[in-house]
Design a protein around this motif. Sequence first.
Motif, PDB file in Angstrom:
ATOM      1  N   PHE A 177      24.485  13.098 -84.331  1.00  0.00           N
ATOM      2  CA  PHE A 177      23.506  13.852 -85.111  1.00  0.00           C
ATOM      3  C   PHE A 177      22.141  13.848 -84.420  1.00  0.00           C
ATOM      4  N   GLN A 239      33.381  18.589 -78.458  1.00  0.00           N
ATOM      5  CA  GLN A 239      33.423  18.032 -77.115  1.00  0.00           C
ATOM      6  C   GLN A 239      32.859  16.625 -77.045  1.00  0.00           C
ATOM      7  N   PHE A 241      32.307  13.275 -76.320  1.00  0.00           N
ATOM      8  CA  PHE A 241      33.102  12.423 -75.439  1.00  0.00           C
ATOM      9  C   PHE A 241      32.356  11.185 -74.973  1.00  0.00           C
ATOM     10  N   GLN A 245      33.497   7.254 -75.285  1.00  0.00           N
ATOM     11  CA  GLN A 245      33.924   6.509 -74.107  1.00  0.00           C
ATOM     12  C   GLN A 245      33.049   5.278 -73.899  1.00  0.00           C
ATOM     13  N   LEU A 246      31.752   5.415 -74.132  1.00  0.00           N
ATOM     14  CA  LEU A 246      30.840   4.311 -73.857  1.00  0.00           C
ATOM     15  C   LEU A 246      30.765   3.311 -75.004  1.00  0.00           C
ATOM     16  N   MET A 260      38.965  15.177 -77.346  1.00  0.00           N
ATOM     17  CA  MET A 260      38.422  15.145 -75.987  1.00  0.00           C
ATOM     18  C   MET A 260      38.644  13.787 -75.344  1.00  0.00           C
ATOM     19  N   ILE A 263      42.350  13.230 -74.546  1.00  0.00           N
ATOM     20  CA  ILE A 263      42.749  13.961 -73.342  1.00  0.00           C
ATOM     21  C   ILE A 263      42.423  13.111 -72.106  1.00  0.00           C
ATOM     22  N   TYR A 264      41.208  12.608 -72.105  1.00  0.00           N
ATOM     23  CA  TYR A 264      40.779  11.775 -70.984  1.00  0.00           C
ATOM     24  C   TYR A 264      41.677  10.542 -70.855  1.00  0.00           C
ATOM     25  N   GLY A 280      44.649  20.000 -73.960  1.00  0.00           N
ATOM     26  CA  GLY A 280      43.527  20.862 -73.606  1.00  0.00           C
ATOM     27  C   GLY A 280      43.755  22.287 -74.088  1.00  0.00           C
ATOM     28  N   MET A 284      41.583  24.425 -76.706  1.00  0.00           N
ATOM     29  CA  MET A 284      41.051  25.747 -76.367  1.00  0.00           C
ATOM     30  C   MET A 284      41.360  26.738 -77.478  1.00  0.00           C
ATOM     31  N   ILE A 287      39.280  26.062 -80.663  1.00  0.00           N
ATOM     32  CA  ILE A 287      37.880  26.472 -80.528  1.00  0.00           C
ATOM     33  C   ILE A 287      37.753  27.982 -80.498  1.00  0.00           C
ATOM     34  N   ALA A 288      38.689  28.646 -79.803  1.00  0.00           N
ATOM     35  CA  ALA A 288      38.638  30.110 -79.733  1.00  0.00           C
ATOM     36  C   ALA A 288      38.765  30.708 -81.133  1.00  0.00           C
TER      37      ALA A 288
ATOM     38  N   ALA B 148      33.732  31.344 -73.694  1.00  0.00           N
ATOM     39  CA  ALA B 148      34.011  30.901 -75.054  1.00  0.00           C
ATOM     40  C   ALA B 148      34.843  29.616 -75.077  1.00  0.00           C
ATOM     41  N   LEU B 149      35.363  29.223 -73.924  1.00  0.00           N
ATOM     42  CA  LEU B 149      36.259  28.074 -73.913  1.00  0.00           C
ATOM     43  C   LEU B 149      35.506  26.792 -73.581  1.00  0.00           C
ATOM     44  N   PRO B 150      35.999  25.665 -74.095  1.00  0.00           N
ATOM     45  CA  PRO B 150      35.322  24.406 -73.787  1.00  0.00           C
ATOM     46  C   PRO B 150      35.486  24.060 -72.318  1.00  0.00           C
ATOM     47  N   GLN B 152      35.265  21.316 -70.753  1.00  0.00           N
ATOM     48  CA  GLN B 152      35.925  20.073 -70.367  1.00  0.00           C
ATOM     49  C   GLN B 152      37.418  20.205 -70.116  1.00  0.00           C
ATOM     50  N   VAL B 153      38.069  21.213 -70.728  1.00  0.00           N
ATOM     51  CA  VAL B 153      39.512  21.282 -70.556  1.00  0.00           C
ATOM     52  C   VAL B 153      39.911  21.618 -69.127  1.00  0.00           C
ATOM     53  N   ILE B 156      40.588  18.305 -65.937  1.00  0.00           N
ATOM     54  CA  ILE B 156      41.776  17.605 -65.439  1.00  0.00           C
ATOM     55  C   ILE B 156      42.397  18.356 -64.256  1.00  0.00           C
ATOM     56  N   TYR B 241      27.823  14.123 -68.149  1.00  0.00           N
ATOM     57  CA  TYR B 241      28.424  12.828 -67.862  1.00  0.00           C
ATOM     58  C   TYR B 241      29.927  12.912 -67.593  1.00  0.00           C
ATOM     59  N   PHE B 242      30.626  13.709 -68.369  1.00  0.00           N
ATOM     60  CA  PHE B 242      32.087  13.768 -68.263  1.00  0.00           C
ATOM     61  C   PHE B 242      32.523  14.203 -66.865  1.00  0.00           C
ATOM     62  N   ILE B 246      34.628  11.806 -64.003  1.00  0.00           N
ATOM     63  CA  ILE B 246      35.958  11.941 -63.422  1.00  0.00           C
ATOM     64  C   ILE B 246      35.925  12.315 -61.948  1.00  0.00           C
ATOM     65  N   GLN B 264      26.858  -1.213 -67.469  1.00  0.00           N
ATOM     66  CA  GLN B 264      27.098  -1.612 -68.839  1.00  0.00           C
ATOM     67  C   GLN B 264      28.505  -2.164 -68.995  1.00  0.00           C
TER      68      GLN B 264
END
Lengths: 302, 307
Positions: A177, A239, A241, A245-246, A260, A263-264, A280, A284, A287-288, B148-150, B152-153, B156, B241-242, B246, B264
Amino acid sequence: MRASRPGMSRALVRRETIAGYLFLLPSLFFFLVFVIYPMFMCIYTSFFDSNMGKDAVDMFIGLGNYKELFQDKIFLGALKNTAIIVLVSVPTVCAFSLWVSSAIYNMKPVFTSAFRCIFYLPVVTGSVAVTVVWKWMYNNYYGIFNYLGKSVGLIDSNINWLGDPKYALWCIILILFTTSVGQPIVLYVSALGNVDQTLVEAAEVDGATKTQVFWKIKWAQIMPTTLYILIITTINSFQCFALIQLLTSGGPSHSTDTVMYYIYYTAFKLYRYGYGNAMGVVLMVIIAILSAIQYKLGQTDS
Amino acid sequence: MTTKKSALYKIIAFVLVLILALLFTFPLYWILTGSFKTQKEINSTSPAWWPSEWTMKNYENLMGKMKAPLWEVSVPFSQYFTEDGTATVVSAGPQVPGAIRWMLNTIWMAVAAMLLTCLTSALAGYALAKKRFIGRTLIFTLIVCAMALPKQVILIPLIREMSSLKLYNTISAVIYPIVGWPFGVFLIKQFAEGIPGEIIEAARIDGAGEVKTFTTVAYPMIKPGVGALAIFTFINSWNDYFMQLIMLSSTKNLTISLGIAKMQAENSTDYGLIMAGAAFAAVPIITVFLIFQKYFTKGITMGAVKG
């Protein structure tokens, strides 16, 4: 969009086409090689049982990954967590930033820009710096939240905020937020400043109250901004992430996994490349669909 | 009566916003003060609001960790000819604290991504808006769909692609996908639509070539868009960051965000050190933000209105 104007000669068309492609070439190269190709590969590999090893051979398994996906409890949990994050953070971010913006947009310019700046700070600070300090604040022993909570008597004993499945996801939503309202506030302040003043004055002369003016006139005029904010906040929440992760690495026991992050995790911890890509693809599609719905809603509203 | 009421509301709103603003700055305050606190004060169960004793120890620790060469110059494209796929290094700088090298990496990454994105997008956006050629609609549709797509996908599959291109674990692997992301082209195209066709026509009649028409007629008109895009790209690539996580793995190739995250992970309880790292990472970008604040807000709004 016509390929050529009627009056254009053949030679001119050719010249335009060549020039057009030459201008496009550098951008098109990066776009095709580093965006379109991997996007295509993402869909393609999702039909294979594939891992990241050097000599590994991909095996075609059709919809196998997708079938497994919808029986995978962790994935469904991650999907649920993502949905919670989106459903909680999108409305709160929008409402909060609209309220702050309407409070600050007609202050003295110095104050407006100072406040706008402050609310944007968490965005520029960067997700890693923001996350590590929050991790400290949430800490079980040295964290400021437990200290404050105990000194004002809200809690009796230390709470392990990030280690307790009851609180962990909400702790993440809180940080998300603070890093999400910056851009909406900037956008709303400028949109509210651009509202047609003659309409507002006309309504006031007719005896409309402030609330009426806001909902009947300003709200309609800032609708495109609201729509844009809805879409970007939804995508950002999907998204989420770095925070996961942290802070928790999806734990405790996958209670804070988001799609997300999962996936990682699948691709880089379990080395299940094809399976990760199938997720993924699902992401997609979701979200679309959501963007399309929001876009449609916004169009019929305004 | 109503004016009194609205004046009162204004005061209450101001105070509320002020309190919220203080809460929003608190994490940053906590990073900065925390980075100067002594170990004892940090590991105390009743936190000190202000360091009672200022120490540079945390920064000394930060600078003492994970050495890396200041620079490395390698033979271009040599990674394609060596057996293990690493580039041949011809000159390596002196060993310096990792944090310094990471900062340089990050600046290089953000600046290179910004310049490349602006250049390619300006050319392509102009062509898409003002040139009529076969395939234009198709390309533009592809761009809109991809946007329009994220993002991050695609990461990979990108990893595999980058390994086969021998770019994995290089800063370029982070830069290229940022440059390829079509938002910039889309944004500039919206700006370039505003260039009147007559001006371009006139330049052509005056005998200006395509390049000259672009630099003297079109570029000045899309300049505000390019400025907004530059700011956008700089901040986004700095904070992506992502992608960095990777793509980059060896200590010398990390960005500052990754480096702090790595510290950290390895010293998770040494909050003094981590705060020093966070301050070191955040202060430069915040300074840039404060200096260019006006352009930032303009850039964000323009990106939204035109996008």
